[in-house]
Design an enzyme around this catalytic site. Structure first.
Site, PDB file in Angstrom:
ATOM      1  N   ASP A   1      -1.331  -1.412   5.823  1.00 16.25           N
ATOM      2  CA  ASP A   1      -1.299  -0.913   7.196  1.00 16.25           C
ATOM      3  C   ASP A   1      -2.420  -1.519   8.027  1.00 16.25           C
ATOM      4  O   ASP A   1      -3.457  -1.908   7.499  1.00 16.25           O
ATOM      5  CB  ASP A   1      -1.476   0.617   7.190  1.00 16.25           C
ATOM      6  CG  ASP A   1      -0.187   1.319   6.797  1.00 16.25           C
ATOM      7  OD1 ASP A   1       0.877   0.705   6.981  1.00 16.25           O
ATOM      8  OD2 ASP A   1      -0.266   2.462   6.310  1.00 16.25           O
TER       9      ASP A   1
ATOM     10  N   GLU B   1       0.836  -1.193   0.000  1.00 14.99           N
ATOM     11  CA  GLU B   1       0.000   0.000   0.000  1.00 14.99           C
ATOM     12  C   GLU B   1       0.873   1.246   0.000  1.00 14.99           C
ATOM     13  O   GLU B   1       1.673   1.464   0.902  1.00 14.99           O
ATOM     14  CB  GLU B   1      -0.883  -0.043   1.261  1.00 14.99           C
ATOM     15  CG  GLU B   1      -1.641   1.212   1.548  1.00 14.99           C
ATOM     16  CD  GLU B   1      -2.365   1.126   2.918  1.00 14.99           C
ATOM     17  OE1 GLU B   1      -2.256   0.090   3.602  1.00 14.99           O
ATOM     18  OE2 GLU B   1      -3.035   2.105   3.268  1.00 14.99           O
TER      19      GLU B   1
ATOM     20  N   ASP C   1      -4.719  -0.245   9.635  1.00 16.52           N
ATOM     21  CA  ASP C   1      -5.723   0.776   9.935  1.00 16.52           C
ATOM     22  C   ASP C   1      -6.899   0.626   8.967  1.00 16.52           C
ATOM     23  O   ASP C   1      -6.933  -0.320   8.183  1.00 16.52           O
ATOM     24  CB  ASP C   1      -5.111   2.182   9.850  1.00 16.52           C
ATOM     25  CG  ASP C   1      -4.544   2.468   8.462  1.00 16.52           C
ATOM     26  OD1 ASP C   1      -4.808   1.678   7.527  1.00 16.52           O
ATOM     27  OD2 ASP C   1      -3.823   3.469   8.320  1.00 16.52           O
TER      28      ASP C   1
ATOM     29  N   ASP D   1      -7.886   2.288   6.279  1.00 22.55           N
ATOM     30  CA  ASP D   1      -7.533   2.314   4.859  1.00 22.55           C
ATOM     31  C   ASP D   1      -6.875   1.010   4.427  1.00 22.55           C
ATOM     32  O   ASP D   1      -7.171   0.467   3.368  1.00 22.55           O
ATOM     33  CB  ASP D   1      -6.563   3.469   4.571  1.00 22.55           C
ATOM     34  CG  ASP D   1      -7.317   4.752   4.266  1.00 22.55           C
ATOM     35  OD1 ASP D   1      -8.563   4.666   4.101  1.00 22.55           O
ATOM     36  OD2 ASP D   1      -6.671   5.814   4.211  1.00 22.55           O
TER      37      ASP D   1
END
Ligand code: 0RA
Length: 645
Positions: free
Chosen positions: A506, A433, A508, A510
């Site tokens: 990640d 990412e 998180d 996103d």
């Protein structure tokens, strides 16, 4: 009960053999139940439930109840005829004791016509006994309660005896067992796992009531009951929940020949993917087989012949293909066979050739008639297949362009930092990412075997797109080119250029979103890659603990606490804990040390074990309804590493 009657003397002689059999199961449990992980643990329940279902298929049992008890033991209760308690002529011990102590005895002593044995399950109740700390059986029949108890892997500790009276009309079997914690990696049952399969069994066995109850917390006392008078018709309806059907009625046909029962239910929706699931004796045949082939062949033939007869397809038009008529199709195929032959490496394919003809006959005669009697529904179904056909031809053109241009464009090679090795068995590709993490990954990698593909833009949500549109997305084109397998009709798993495809995002919201988009792409267009076990998720650490010259990375909060607790007090008080924010924050060495180095990293394998369950998750996350998706992402944002589909 301890005196040496003649019967007991004989029992003692055969006892040695019996225990040798059960001991073999304990020595090599994997041979009998596949694994000793959480999956194997749940397998024990299905082994016992299967016996009760056989009794239901024989026509004698209407209700089955499964309870997770407080101590993670399991109780399975049925209202069938009760396992026979008489002395068995061959073993000279009671039939119930035989069933639970002699390997593979179940099938031979059963009264029903459809044994689930031979497939993935069906190793026999004695295997459950062999792998249990204790197991007890109560048989209710002839106004008596019969009881027998085994301990420590099938040793009879309380021989069969009548322990009381029951109501004169009560019959049935109640089995309780506690898996042996010395054998299994975990002894904790998962309610959702049991519930999903119980629901599926209820869909597949029309009119049978199945209840699941969790007694580990006191709140739930009644449990959940699944009973579907509509059987697999209701299964189709359930899968199509949240999708938009293009015709109202669920189409259903059934037939029987030579004790083989066959049924099929279907409904088209506006989506582009198919959800076709087939079963033999309640076992998911994930690689299809003759029952599925017969239906698919008949579906294509009947649709083409109707479309030509009614002028929807002209003489010059090509016929619709199997893929065209499958688009947006939800279908359940269920076959009950007294002697199924399972084929293939994972025994996931039905081989009996006579079933192909039965399935074709039942489906084609029923569906021909349905189209004739329902011209409006016939029209929407055929229009949908013709649109799919047009999109397929458009995709073919798009693909040709992709093929010609991609490898030559500098753009592609600018993005992908390929590995030097051309040997797929040692090569891996990290899909990363963002550009900054991509940069660190390129510096930190082992360039011999590790390729890096940074994703810049968001990849397209393919749940809502046909192949032709997916091919219009640059990120997706890059992924296809990198994999080397091609896509759609020309997909070829043997051309895969990497052994491991590792998604590195990640921890998180996103990251979770991108990961799910990628999983959707793989699940929809590269399912064989997932099935063959090539897809992984990297597990970047959540915490870094520094003290003195030591740096320790840990994946979870409990791990962090455990690590800190083990440090001496004076070190602990000076330890620095900075929560890791994202991959982009780590430098090349750090990224390599924690997430990429083959020796140190932790990867999570992505599997499509239960296609039905996976599809439900994708539907929730990616489908038309926004509410469930937001809810899922909110709930799971903090546990992004737990998205395991
Ligand atoms: C064979 C014959 C009879 C019952 C059963 C098997 C039977 C097996 C299981 C396993 C779990 N639940 C079960 N319920 C019944 C008939 C015996 C008779 O007629 O007395």
């Amino acid at each position: 009960m301890t005196d040496m009657t003649e019967e007991n003397a004989h029992y003692d002689a055969s006892d040695i053999q019996v225990l040798e059999g059960l001991e073999a199961v304990r020595k090599r449990p994997g041979m009998y139940i596949g694994t000793t992980d959480v999956k194997g643990l749940h397998h024990l329940v299905w082994e016992i439930v299967d016996n009760a279902i056989d009794e239901a298929l024989a026509g004698y049992c209407k209700n089955i109840e499964v309870v997770i008890n407080k101590d993670n033991s399991i109780t399975v209760k049925d209202d069938g005829r009760g396992i026979p308690v008489e002395i068995h002529p061959k073993t000279k011990i009671s039939t119930v004791e035989t069933v639970y102590t002699v390997l593979h005895a179940g099938g031979k002593f059963g009264g029903g016509g459809y044994k689930v044995s031979g497939g993935l399950h069906g190793v026999g109740a004695s295997v459950v006994n062999a792998l249990s700390k204790w197991l007890e059986v109560r048989v209710y029949k002839d106004s008596k309660i019969n009881y027998i108890r085994f301990e420590n892997g099938g040793h009879t500790v309380e021989p069969l005896s009548v322990i009381g009276d029951c109501e004169p009309n009560r019959t049935g079997t109640v089995v309780s067992f506690k898996p042996d914690a010395d054998i299994f990696d975990t002894d904790i049952y998962d309610f959702e796992t049991l519930k999903t399969r119980i629901r599926e069994l209820a869909f597949l066995n029309q009119g049978l009531s199945l209840t699941i109850r969790d007694d580990r917390n006191d709140e739930d006392t009644t449990g959940e009951t699944f009973l579907y008078e509509g059987g697999i018709r209701e299964y189709v309806k359930y899968i199509n929940q949240g999708k938009t059907p293009i015709h109202e009625n669920i189409i259903y046909f059934d037939g029987e020949e030579d004790s083989v029962m066959f049924e099929v239910a279907m409904q088209y929706n506006t989506g582009y993917n198919d959800n076709i699931y087939s079963f033999v004796n309640n076992i998911n045949t994930h690689d299809g087989g003759t029952h599925e082939d017969g239906v698919k062949r008949a579906l294509t033939r009947v649709i083409n012949s109707y479309a030509r007869k009614n002028g929807m397809l002209k003489e010059k038009d090509d016929s619709l293909t199997g893929d065209d008529v499958k688009e947006g199709l939800t279908m359940i195929i269920s076959c009950k066979h007294p002697n199924p032959q399972f084929e293939g490496q994972t025994k996931g394919r039905l081989g009996n050739s006579e079933v192909r003809k039965l399935a074709d006959d039942v489906f084609s005669s029923g569906f021909e008639r349905f189209l004739m009697e329902n011209p409006d529904e016939a029209r929407v179904i055929i229009n949908k297949a013709m649109l799919a056909c047009r999109a397929r031809n458009a995709a073919k053109k798009a693909r040709e362009i992709t093929r010609k241009s991609d490898l030559a464009t500098t753009n592609f090679f600018g993005k992908l930092a390929d590995c030097k090795s051309k040997d797929p068995s040692v090569s891996e590709i990290f899909i990363v990412e963002g550009d900054s993490a991509g940069g660190s990954a390129k510096l930190g990698r082992d360039s011999m075997t590790q390729a890096i593909l940074p994703l810049r833009g968001k990849i397209l949500n393919v749940e809502k797109a046909r192949l032709d549109r997916a091919l219009g997305n640059e990120e997706i084109r890059t992924i296809i080119t990198a994999f080397g397998t091609g896509i759609g009709e020309e997909f070829d798993l043997s051309k895969l250029r990497y052994d491991k495809i590792i998604i590195m995002t990640d921890a998180d919201v996103d990251g979770a979103h991108i990961r799910v988009l990628l999983l959707t792409l793989f699940y929809r267009f590269f399912k064989p890659i997932v099935q063959a076990g090539h897809v992984y998720a990297a597990q970047p650490p959540l915490f870094r603990i520094s003290h003195g010259k030591t740096r320790k990375y840990v994946l979870t909060e409990p791990e962090k606490d455990a690590y800190l607790n083990n440090l001496p007090e004076n070190v602990r008080s000076r330890a620095e804990i900075v929560r890791m924010k994202g991959l982009g924050e780590m430098d090349a060495d750090e990224l390599n040390d924690t997430t990429m180095d083959i020796e140190k990293r932790v990867l999570k394998k992505i599997t499509v074990d239960d296609c039905v369950a996976a599809d439900a998750i994708f539907e929730k996350l990616m489908g038309d309804e926004v509410g469930p998706r937001r809810e899922f992402i909110e709930v799971n944002a903090g546990y992004a590493q737990n998205i395991d589909v």
